[in-house]
Design an enzyme around this catalytic site. Structure first.
Site, PDB file in Angstrom:
ATOM      1  N   GLU A 103       0.824  -1.223   0.000  1.00 62.88           N
ATOM      2  CA  GLU A 103       0.000   0.000   0.000  1.00 62.88           C
ATOM      3  C   GLU A 103       0.857   1.272   0.000  1.00 62.88           C
ATOM      4  O   GLU A 103       0.492   2.290  -0.601  1.00 62.88           O
ATOM      5  CB  GLU A 103      -0.915  -0.007   1.241  1.00 62.88           C
ATOM      6  CG  GLU A 103      -1.891   1.141   1.312  1.00 62.88           C
ATOM      7  CD  GLU A 103      -2.891   1.134   0.160  1.00 62.88           C
ATOM      8  OE1 GLU A 103      -3.693   0.201   0.073  1.00 62.88           O
ATOM      9  OE2 GLU A 103      -2.854   2.086  -0.656  1.00 62.88           O
ATOM     10  N   VAL A 136       2.473   3.520  -3.496  1.00 65.76           N
ATOM     11  CA  VAL A 136       1.840   4.574  -4.307  1.00 65.76           C
ATOM     12  C   VAL A 136       1.063   5.496  -3.376  1.00 65.76           C
ATOM     13  O   VAL A 136       0.205   5.045  -2.611  1.00 65.76           O
ATOM     14  CB  VAL A 136       0.858   3.987  -5.347  1.00 65.76           C
ATOM     15  CG1 VAL A 136       0.225   5.109  -6.177  1.00 65.76           C
ATOM     16  CG2 VAL A 136       1.537   2.969  -6.243  1.00 65.76           C
ATOM     17  N   ILE A 185      -2.007   7.474   1.469  1.00 69.34           N
ATOM     18  CA  ILE A 185      -3.351   7.398   0.864  1.00 69.34           C
ATOM     19  C   ILE A 185      -3.766   5.942   0.673  1.00 69.34           C
ATOM     20  O   ILE A 185      -3.072   5.184   0.011  1.00 69.34           O
ATOM     21  CB  ILE A 185      -3.387   8.094  -0.516  1.00 69.34           C
ATOM     22  CG1 ILE A 185      -2.885   9.522  -0.439  1.00 69.34           C
ATOM     23  CG2 ILE A 185      -4.784   8.038  -1.113  1.00 69.34           C
ATOM     24  CD1 ILE A 185      -2.753  10.202  -1.804  1.00 69.34           C
ATOM     25  N   GLU A 208      14.930  15.846  -3.505  1.00 68.28           N
ATOM     26  CA  GLU A 208      16.165  15.100  -3.256  1.00 68.28           C
ATOM     27  C   GLU A 208      17.356  15.910  -3.783  1.00 68.28           C
ATOM     28  O   GLU A 208      17.201  16.725  -4.692  1.00 68.28           O
ATOM     29  CB  GLU A 208      16.138  13.776  -4.037  1.00 68.28           C
ATOM     30  CG  GLU A 208      14.927  12.920  -3.804  1.00 68.28           C
ATOM     31  CD  GLU A 208      15.009  12.135  -2.509  1.00 68.28           C
ATOM     32  OE1 GLU A 208      16.124  12.007  -1.975  1.00 68.28           O
ATOM     33  OE2 GLU A 208      13.962  11.681  -2.036  1.00 68.28           O
ATOM     34  N   LYS A 256       4.781   4.296 -10.298  1.00 69.86           N
ATOM     35  CA  LYS A 256       3.480   4.291  -9.619  1.00 69.86           C
ATOM     36  C   LYS A 256       2.346   4.126 -10.634  1.00 69.86           C
ATOM     37  O   LYS A 256       1.349   3.450 -10.366  1.00 69.86           O
ATOM     38  CB  LYS A 256       3.308   5.579  -8.809  1.00 69.86           C
ATOM     39  CG  LYS A 256       4.322   5.666  -7.650  1.00 69.86           C
ATOM     40  CD  LYS A 256       4.410   7.061  -7.065  1.00 69.86           C
ATOM     41  CE  LYS A 256       5.427   7.132  -5.936  1.00 69.86           C
ATOM     42  NZ  LYS A 256       5.739   8.518  -5.532  1.00 69.86           N
ATOM     43  N   GLY A 266       7.156  10.785   2.998  1.00 68.76           N
ATOM     44  CA  GLY A 266       7.532  11.157   4.359  1.00 68.76           C
ATOM     45  C   GLY A 266       7.400   9.966   5.299  1.00 68.76           C
ATOM     46  O   GLY A 266       6.638   9.033   5.043  1.00 68.76           O
TER      47      GLY A 266
HETATM   48  N1  HSE Z   1      10.042  11.355  -4.193  1.00 69.26           N
HETATM   49  C1  HSE Z   1       8.645  11.032  -4.133  1.00 69.26           C
HETATM   50  C2  HSE Z   1       7.836  12.315  -4.210  1.00 69.26           C
HETATM   51  C3  HSE Z   1       8.239  10.308  -2.908  1.00 69.26           C
HETATM   52  O1  HSE Z   1       8.382  13.403  -4.343  1.00 69.26           O
HETATM   53  O2  HSE Z   1       6.618  12.203  -4.150  1.00 69.26           O
HETATM   54  C4  HSE Z   1       8.586   8.850  -2.945  1.00 69.26           C
HETATM   55  O3  HSE Z   1       7.912   8.192  -3.967  1.00 69.26           O
END
Ligand code: HSE
Length: 431
Positions: free
Chosen positions: A132, A135, A139, A193, A208, A306
């Site tokens: 879960e 993605v 949520i 990042e 995703k 997060g």
């Molecule tokens: N780096 C992704 C984002 C989170 O910015 O949503 C991890 O999939």
């Protein structure tokens, strides 16, 4: 609170931002998880790259650098993989499955590349493989797709599934900033990042999209099936033009059935009306919008990344797996019977917005219109803004196949009356 009848040992592979939050919540539990699942959940081992690094609130005796020994440990019942990356995650998960352990993973890249192999191994071993958190972070979207709307026919899924790019596009829209300015700010604030390529180029969203498309259309989809464009070429002018049209630009992961019953699955910047529910999804939030035959429109919204949001989804899977084990084994898996083909992007129809820099003199508009007509691309609206000797032409088309649009753009770029093709963007409406 009823006393737990059974207990399960839980091990983790990885203990970064997400893993340490999962560990913290498991260690802090004062009995709720046992009451909810029916089994006591003991966190017994955590494989990490550096077992000497200090980790607040995690007893050092749980830590090991030997992932192999964790997945082979006969006392471990459930393995949570939060290390990310393809290897050694794939090999360790396969080994854990062959040793009879149920798996929880947040690893979208791994699932989108090797999902078929992992799911078939889990089925053969009679264990659960839940994901879960892969993605949309917190949520609840995969379980509703797998279980709640499995009796319906999904026509289309559109998701904002990458928080970094949604943050950048929101700031560009609301503050009129350039892509580069917002990216720099997002990196400074820690939203993006240090190497944001996977987010900016759309690769994270593509993984995703593959997972969502597979669930929506009961087929196995890999990230290589997903057509992907990122957001680095979006300019402040594109965003301003979209705003003037009552639209906003979002990086959408779209999975839909074509008229030929093929799956079109793609990630690209997209103009959507400001009245569409997805337009209201701001900053780093994620949302998935589903159009289904009987349910109609559904939207799932929340924090997509997060430690705490992702841990929420992982702990939900953990309790679901514990409940399944108490009742004798495997829970619901997803179905992949349909095995639908992937539509080639050239055959997929969209509406497009094309922005041109042209000479401002008689006959230019007619020549440009002629190039669209020659490629059977029908124009819906044209807007012109003068700029001295030149003009900006903004052309919105009716639905046209990508192949026809590509030919049109090539002939526009080659034409004497067009100084430059400034941008080409897709427009999505309701279908
Ligand atoms: N780096 C992704 C984002 C989170 O910015 O949503 C991890 O999939």
């Amino acid at each position: 609170m009823s006393s737990a009848q059974q207990s399960f040992n839980v091990a983790m592979l990885g203990c970064g931002v997400v893993g340490s939050e999962v560990a913290r919540l498991l260690l802090a539990d004062d009995g709720d998880f046992a009451a909810r699942s029916g089994a006591k959940l003991n966190l017994t081992r955590i494989a990490v790259r550096d077992s000497k690094a200090s980790r607040d609130q995690i007893p050092s005796e749980l830590l090991t650098q030997d992932g192999e020994s964790v997945v082979s440990d006969p006392l471990v019942d459930i393995v949570i993989e939060v290390m990310g990356g393809i290897e050694p995650a794939r090999t360790l998960i396969l080994k854990a499955i062959s040793n009879g352990k149920s798996i929880i993973t947040a690893n979208k890249a791994l699932l989108a590349q090797h999902g078929a192999e992992l799911f078939s191994a889990a089925d053969k071993a009679g264990v659960d493989l839940y994901y879960e958190a892969s993605v949309g972070g917190a949520i609840p979207i995969l379980r509703p797709m797998r279980e709640s709307i499995v009796g319906d026919h999904v026509n289309r899924v559109m998701g904002i599934v990458n928080g970094t790019t949604n943050y950048i596009l929101t700031k560009m829209d609301e503050e009129g900033l350039s892509f580069e300015e917002v990216l720099k700010e997002a990196q400074y604030l820690g939203f993006a990042e240090a190497d944001p390529t996977a987010d900016i180029a759309g690769h994270d969203a593509a993984a995703k999209a593959a997972i969502l498309a597979g669930l929506a259309f009961h087929s196995r989809i890999t990230s290589s099936d997903v057509y992907c464009e990122g957001i680095s070429q979006i300019s402040a002018r594109d965003v301003a033009v979209a705003r003037d049209m009552g639209c906003v630009i979002k990086l959408l992961a779209i999975a839909e059935l074509t008229k030929d019953n093929e799956i079109s699955v793609r990630v690209h910047p997209t103009l959507i009306s400001r009245k569409h529910p997805l337009a209201a999804v701001r900053l780093a939030f994620n949302a998935v919008f589903i159009e289904a035959q009987s349910a109609g429109e559904l939207m799932f919204y929340g924090r997509g990344a997060g430690g705490e949001p992702t841990a929420s989804a992982i702990l939900g899977d953990l309790i679901a797996i514990a409940r399944n084990k108490i009742r004798g084994g495997q829970g619901h898996g997803e179905s992949d019977y349909a095995d639908l083909a992937i539509a080639a992007i050239d055959n997929v129809k969209s509406q497009y917005l094309i922005r041109l820099d042209v000479a401002d003199k008689p006959g230019v508009l007619a020549s440009v219109a002629q190039l669209f007509a020659a490629n059977s691309v029908s124009i819906e609206t044209v807007r012109q803004t003068g700029r001295g000797d030149s003009a900006e032409l903004i052309v919105a088309t009716h639905y046209a196949p990508e192949s026809a649009l590509k030919k049109t753009v090539k002939s526009l770029a080659d034409s004497d009356v067009v100084k430059s093709v400034e941008s080409v963007l897709r427009i999505e409406g309701s279908k």
